[in-house]
Scaffold this active site. Structure first.
Site, PDB file in Angstrom:
ATOM      1  N   LYS A  77       0.813  -1.224   0.000  1.00 31.05           N
ATOM      2  CA  LYS A  77       0.000   0.000   0.000  1.00 31.05           C
ATOM      3  C   LYS A  77       0.842   1.269   0.000  1.00 31.05           C
ATOM      4  O   LYS A  77       1.927   1.291   0.581  1.00 31.05           O
ATOM      5  CB  LYS A  77      -0.910   0.011   1.243  1.00 31.05           C
ATOM      6  N   HIS A 110      -3.651   3.619   0.806  1.00 32.88           N
ATOM      7  CA  HIS A 110      -3.886   3.125   2.167  1.00 32.88           C
ATOM      8  C   HIS A 110      -5.013   3.881   2.894  1.00 32.88           C
ATOM      9  O   HIS A 110      -5.852   3.270   3.550  1.00 32.88           O
ATOM     10  CB  HIS A 110      -2.572   3.235   2.952  1.00 32.88           C
TER      11      HIS A 110
HETATM   12  N1  LIG Z   1      -5.695  -1.064   5.414  1.00 28.58           N
HETATM   13  C1  LIG Z   1      -5.597  -0.723   6.675  1.00 28.58           C
HETATM   14  O1  LIG Z   1      -5.690   0.450   7.055  1.00 28.58           O
HETATM   15  C2  LIG Z   1      -5.372  -1.802   7.689  1.00 28.58           C
HETATM   16  C3  LIG Z   1      -5.519  -1.509   9.056  1.00 28.58           C
HETATM   17  C4  LIG Z   1      -5.340  -2.550   9.965  1.00 28.58           C
HETATM   18  C5  LIG Z   1      -5.034  -3.820   9.510  1.00 28.58           C
HETATM   19  N2  LIG Z   1      -4.873  -4.072   8.175  1.00 28.58           N
HETATM   20  C6  LIG Z   1      -4.509  -5.422   7.659  1.00 28.58           C
HETATM   21  O2  LIG Z   1      -5.352  -6.403   8.265  1.00 28.58           O
HETATM   22  C7  LIG Z   1      -4.552  -7.327   8.984  1.00 28.58           C
HETATM   23  C8  LIG Z   1      -5.287  -7.875  10.205  1.00 28.58           C
HETATM   24  O3  LIG Z   1      -5.704  -6.855  11.069  1.00 28.58           O
HETATM   25  P1  LIG Z   1      -5.036  -6.615  12.501  1.00 28.58           P
HETATM   26  O4  LIG Z   1      -3.567  -6.755  12.393  1.00 28.58           O
HETATM   27  O5  LIG Z   1      -5.633  -5.356  13.009  1.00 28.58           O
HETATM   28  O6  LIG Z   1      -5.502  -7.774  13.444  1.00 28.58           O
HETATM   29  P2  LIG Z   1      -6.516  -9.029  13.505  1.00 28.58           P
HETATM   30  O7  LIG Z   1      -6.146 -10.035  12.479  1.00 28.58           O
HETATM   31  O8  LIG Z   1      -7.901  -8.530  13.598  1.00 28.58           O
HETATM   32  O9  LIG Z   1      -6.109  -9.567  14.956  1.00 28.58           O
HETATM   33  C9  LIG Z   1      -4.774  -9.870  15.275  1.00 28.58           C
HETATM   34  C10 LIG Z   1      -4.690 -10.058  16.779  1.00 28.58           C
HETATM   35  O10 LIG Z   1      -5.396 -11.234  17.135  1.00 28.58           O
HETATM   36  C11 LIG Z   1      -4.483 -12.184  17.691  1.00 28.58           C
HETATM   37  N3  LIG Z   1      -4.827 -13.492  17.117  1.00 28.58           N
HETATM   38  C12 LIG Z   1      -4.709 -13.874  15.819  1.00 28.58           C
HETATM   39  N4  LIG Z   1      -5.170 -15.116  15.646  1.00 28.58           N
HETATM   40  C13 LIG Z   1      -5.582 -15.554  16.862  1.00 28.58           C
HETATM   41  C14 LIG Z   1      -6.151 -16.758  17.304  1.00 28.58           C
HETATM   42  N5  LIG Z   1      -6.393 -17.761  16.471  1.00 28.58           N
HETATM   43  N6  LIG Z   1      -6.453 -16.861  18.629  1.00 28.58           N
HETATM   44  C15 LIG Z   1      -6.202 -15.850  19.489  1.00 28.58           C
HETATM   45  N7  LIG Z   1      -5.673 -14.671  19.110  1.00 28.58           N
HETATM   46  C16 LIG Z   1      -5.356 -14.519  17.798  1.00 28.58           C
HETATM   47  C17 LIG Z   1      -3.097 -11.726  17.280  1.00 28.58           C
HETATM   48  O11 LIG Z   1      -2.151 -12.082  18.242  1.00 28.58           O
HETATM   49  P3  LIG Z   1      -0.687 -12.664  17.845  1.00 28.58           P
HETATM   50  O12 LIG Z   1      -0.203 -11.951  16.636  1.00 28.58           O
HETATM   51  O13 LIG Z   1       0.107 -12.377  19.079  1.00 28.58           O
HETATM   52  O14 LIG Z   1      -0.898 -14.131  17.592  1.00 28.58           O
HETATM   53  C18 LIG Z   1      -3.277 -10.205  17.257  1.00 28.58           C
HETATM   54  O15 LIG Z   1      -3.211  -9.680  18.557  1.00 28.58           O
HETATM   55  C19 LIG Z   1      -3.306  -6.516   9.310  1.00 28.58           C
HETATM   56  O16 LIG Z   1      -2.243  -7.311   9.752  1.00 28.58           O
HETATM   57  C20 LIG Z   1      -3.085  -5.802   8.012  1.00 28.58           C
HETATM   58  O17 LIG Z   1      -2.507  -6.661   7.060  1.00 28.58           O
HETATM   59  C21 LIG Z   1      -5.049  -3.081   7.269  1.00 28.58           C
END
Ligand SMILES: NC(=O)c1ccc[n+]([C@@H]2O[C@H](COP(=O)([O-])OP(=O)(O)OC[C@H]3O[C@@H](n4cnc5c(N)ncnc54)[C@H](OP(=O)(O)O)[C@@H]3O)[C@@H](O)[C@H]2O)c1
Length: 282
Positions: A77, A110
């Site tokens: 992005k 983004h």
């Molecule tokens: N375009 C944008 O503006 C934007 C903004 C935010 C995110 N994103 C994208 O979306 C992706 C996902 O969103 P996100 O990073 O906000 O988080 P998410 O996937 O909603 O949640 C991740 C969190 O949940 C935990 N987790 C993951 N799997 C789990 C499971 N099976 N059991 C228990 N806990 C679990 C992870 O911990 P651990 O890592 O410690 O396992 C982390 O704390 C990002 O990484 C990014 O690529 C994009």
């Protein structure tokens, strides 16, 4: 639908129905290793961004992977400080270099309204988009899309765009299903990618979801990801924990009933909400 399934984008390209998120992952070997594991268990789609600062680690995992490049789908992005034609052009080249790739599968704006361009975000997005369209022509990018765009940002972009965005990547989980953005994006045949499908970890605090998960003999994460898929979204779960990588893609062997989907829809506001892109401080 299975883990090899793909959605067809409005430009004809195909995209794997689930992706591996990498926000808040360091630019080091631990991230390379976790992405290698993700590819090993079946993810074919990795979501990164220039601002995550980990494109090198992601690129290294792609390079190390035994899976052919054409079978992987990589998204990155454009960051908020780069919304001019010249800067966007340069940012694309920088991402290609850091990822060690010849082509990016999907490149997104983004955020629609960066603080640096708040007075003229429409023109800034039009300029960035032009650079992105040219990069498609040049073969540097296959598909282009947006992230965090509300209907008015999409409408403004479409006034000058030659190509329509293929996706809108937004905050989407049972706590905030953003119905207006979803409806408007879908009316334009723009696929919704669900970022923070686990509410950046907040979803695990919802007791009702825990009870539903027990009913299906699944984990809370699997319930939230399955909800996303059954809505027609493309979830992007992130984990930096090895044992959770496989769990989060093991979501294709069960179906949530219509009644339970509705119950999940009622979990609104229980684990966070999308932020207003017109009021960000970045
Ligand atoms: N375009 C944008 O503006 C934007 C903004 C935010 C995110 N994103 C994208 O979306 C992706 C996902 O969103 P996100 O990073 O906000 O988080 P998410 O996937 O909603 O949640 C991740 C969190 O949940 C935990 N987790 C993951 N799997 C789990 C499971 N099976 N059991 C228990 N806990 C679990 C992870 O911990 P651990 O890592 O410690 O396992 C982390 O704390 C990002 O990484 C990014 O690529 C994009």
């Amino acid at each position: 639908m299975n883990k090899n399934s793909r959605y067809t984008l409005n430009d004809g390209h195909q995209i794997p129905v689930i992706g591996f998120g990498t926000w808040q992952m360091p630019n080091d070997e631990s991230t390379t290793k976790i992405i290698e594991e993700a590819i090993h268990v079946g993810y074919r789609h990795i979501d990164t961004a220039a601002i995550y600062g980990n494109e090198e680690a992601v690129g290294q995992a792609i390079k190390n992977s035994p899976v052919k490049r054409e079978d992987l789908f990589i998204t990155t992005k454009l960051w908020n400080t780069e919304h001019t034609y010249a800067k966007a052009k340069q940012a694309i080249d920088t991402s290609l270099e850091k990822l060690q790739l010849d082509t990016i599968d999907l490149y997104l704006i983004h955020w629609p309204n960066p603080i640096d361009y708040r007075e003229n975000w429409q023109e800034a997005n039009a300029q960035a988009w032009k650079a992105m369209e040219e990069a498609v022509q040049a073969g540097k990018i296959k598909s282009i899309g947006v992230s965090n765009f509300m209907p008015h940002h999409l409408t403004a972009l479409l006034e000058t765009a030659q190509q329509k965005p293929v996706v809108n990547q937004i905050y989407l989980n049972p706590s905030d299903a953003q119905p207006e953005v979803v409806k408007y994006s879908q009316s334009l045949d723009i696929l919704l990618e669900a970022y923070s499908p686990l509410g950046t970890g907040e979803i695990f605090k919802i007791n009702e979801l825990q009870s539903l998960a027990e009913k299906y003999n699944k984990s809370v994460a699997q319930m939230a990801l399955r909800w996303s898929l059954q809505k027609g979204f493309l979830p992007l779960p992130k984990t930096h924990t090895l044992s959770r990588v496989a769990e989060n893609i093991d979501v294709f062997d069960f179906e949530i009933s219509m009644e339970d989907m509705k119950q999940m829809d009622r979990l609104k506001d229980q684990a966070g909400q999308a932020i207003n892109p017109d009021e960000t401080t970045f």
